[in-house]
Design a protein around this motif. Structure first.
Motif, short mmCIF file in Angstrom:
data_model
loop_
_atom_site.label_atom_id
_atom_site.label_comp_id
_atom_site.label_asym_id
_atom_site.label_seq_id
_atom_site.Cartn_x
_atom_site.Cartn_y
_atom_site.Cartn_z
N MET A 178 1.21 -0.79 -0.11
CA MET A 178 -0.53 0.08 0.01
C MET A 178 1.03 1.35 -0.03
O MET A 178 1.52 1.90 0.86
N PRO A 179 1.67 1.82 -1.04
CA PRO A 179 2.29 2.98 -1.81
C PRO A 179 1.78 3.70 -0.12
O PRO A 179 0.49 4.47 -0.07
N GLY A 180 3.37 4.10 0.29
CA GLY A 180 3.18 5.37 1.31
C GLY A 180 2.85 4.91 2.46
O GLY A 180 3.13 5.43 3.62
N LYS A 205 -18.61 5.87 14.99
CA LYS A 205 -18.14 6.69 13.65
C LYS A 205 -17.39 4.72 13.41
O LYS A 205 -16.32 3.75 13.61
N GLY A 206 -17.11 4.93 11.79
CA GLY A 206 -16.58 3.76 11.51
C GLY A 206 -15.48 4.37 10.03
O GLY A 206 -15.61 5.62 9.88
N LEU A 207 -15.24 3.60 9.50
CA LEU A 207 -13.68 4.36 8.58
C LEU A 207 -14.39 3.57 7.15
O LEU A 207 -14.18 1.78 6.92
N LEU A 208 -14.08 4.26 5.81
CA LEU A 208 -15.21 4.42 4.82
C LEU A 208 -13.27 4.34 3.81
O LEU A 208 -13.09 5.23 3.96
N THR A 209 -13.24 2.94 3.39
CA THR A 209 -12.31 3.49 2.18
C THR A 209 -12.50 2.96 0.35
O THR A 209 -13.25 1.62 0.88
N GLY A 210 -11.84 3.39 -0.38
CA GLY A 210 -11.78 3.45 -1.85
C GLY A 210 -10.15 2.92 -2.21
O GLY A 210 -9.14 4.25 -1.66
N ALA A 211 -10.60 2.38 -3.30
CA ALA A 211 -8.26 1.21 -3.19
C ALA A 211 -8.69 0.81 -5.07
O ALA A 211 -10.23 0.49 -5.11
N TRP A 227 0.02 -8.36 -4.63
CA TRP A 227 -1.10 -7.31 -4.61
C TRP A 227 -0.75 -5.51 -4.13
O TRP A 227 0.34 -5.31 -3.22
N SER A 228 -1.10 -4.84 -4.63
CA SER A 228 -0.51 -3.84 -4.48
C SER A 228 -1.64 -3.13 -3.90
O SER A 228 -3.07 -3.69 -5.53
N ASN A 229 -2.01 -2.13 -3.58
CA ASN A 229 -3.39 -1.21 -3.44
C ASN A 229 -3.04 -0.08 -2.88
O ASN A 229 -2.60 0.45 -1.87
N ARG A 230 -3.77 0.66 -3.85
CA ARG A 230 -3.40 2.18 -4.16
C ARG A 230 -4.98 2.61 -3.20
O ARG A 230 -5.81 2.97 -4.25
#
Length: 156
Positions: free
Chosen positions: A49-51, A114-120, A140-143
């Motif tokens: 997961m770059p960075g 509260k939750g955390l929603l992510t888009g990749a 696996w690269s997850n940007r």
């Protein structure tokens, strides 16, 4: 709920995508056997997961990725899957979008939490290991494209 690690009668493209699905479902269900079945069984397996995070080898993935995220209440939804494979090849790649909801253990059903929603965007290299005809993830690269919510849920 027991999820099988192998499914019958998959087309080559479905079998390639299944490597990604086994990984994601294993993570969501905190099922190490299913997660592990998705990866090559060598130290070359890598997740990036770059960075934010880069790990190589299943032991490192279990320690830095699976143990932490697997313990959360998560749901990953995958779309826009594109598989690139040549007939008869034993390597392939795929890309997909992923949206993932994350909650701390026990908080997923609480509407006040509260939750955390992510888009990749996922870019995944897979290989069919000789002998068992099963596709597995090598890299696996997850940007990460965006975040919405409480970032502390995944940071500790």
């Amino acid at each position: 709920m027991a999820i099988p690690t192998a499914l019958a009668s998959l087309s080559p493209r479905e079998a390639i995508a299944d490597a990604m699905y086994r990984c994601i479902i294993g993570l969501d269900l905190n099922d190490w056997a299913l997660f592990d079945s998705a990866w090559v069984q060598k130290s070359e397996a890598s997740y990036d997961m770059p960075g934010l995070l880069a790990v190589t080898g299943l032991d490192a993935m279990k320690a830095k990725l699976f143990t932490h995220i697997g313990a959360l209440v998560t749901q990953h939804s995958i779309s826009n899957i594109r598989v690139d494979v040549k007939d008869g090849a034993d390597t392939a790649s795929l890309t997909a979008y992923g949206i993932a909801q994350h909650y701390r253990p026990g908080e997923g059903m609480d509407p006040t939490t509260k939750g955390l929603l992510t888009g990749a965007m996922y870019s995944i290299d897979v290989v069919k290991e000789s002998g068992d005809d099963v596709w597995r993830v090598r890299k696996w690269s997850n940007r990460l494209l965006w975040l919405d919510g409480d970032r502390s849920i995944v940071s500790g």
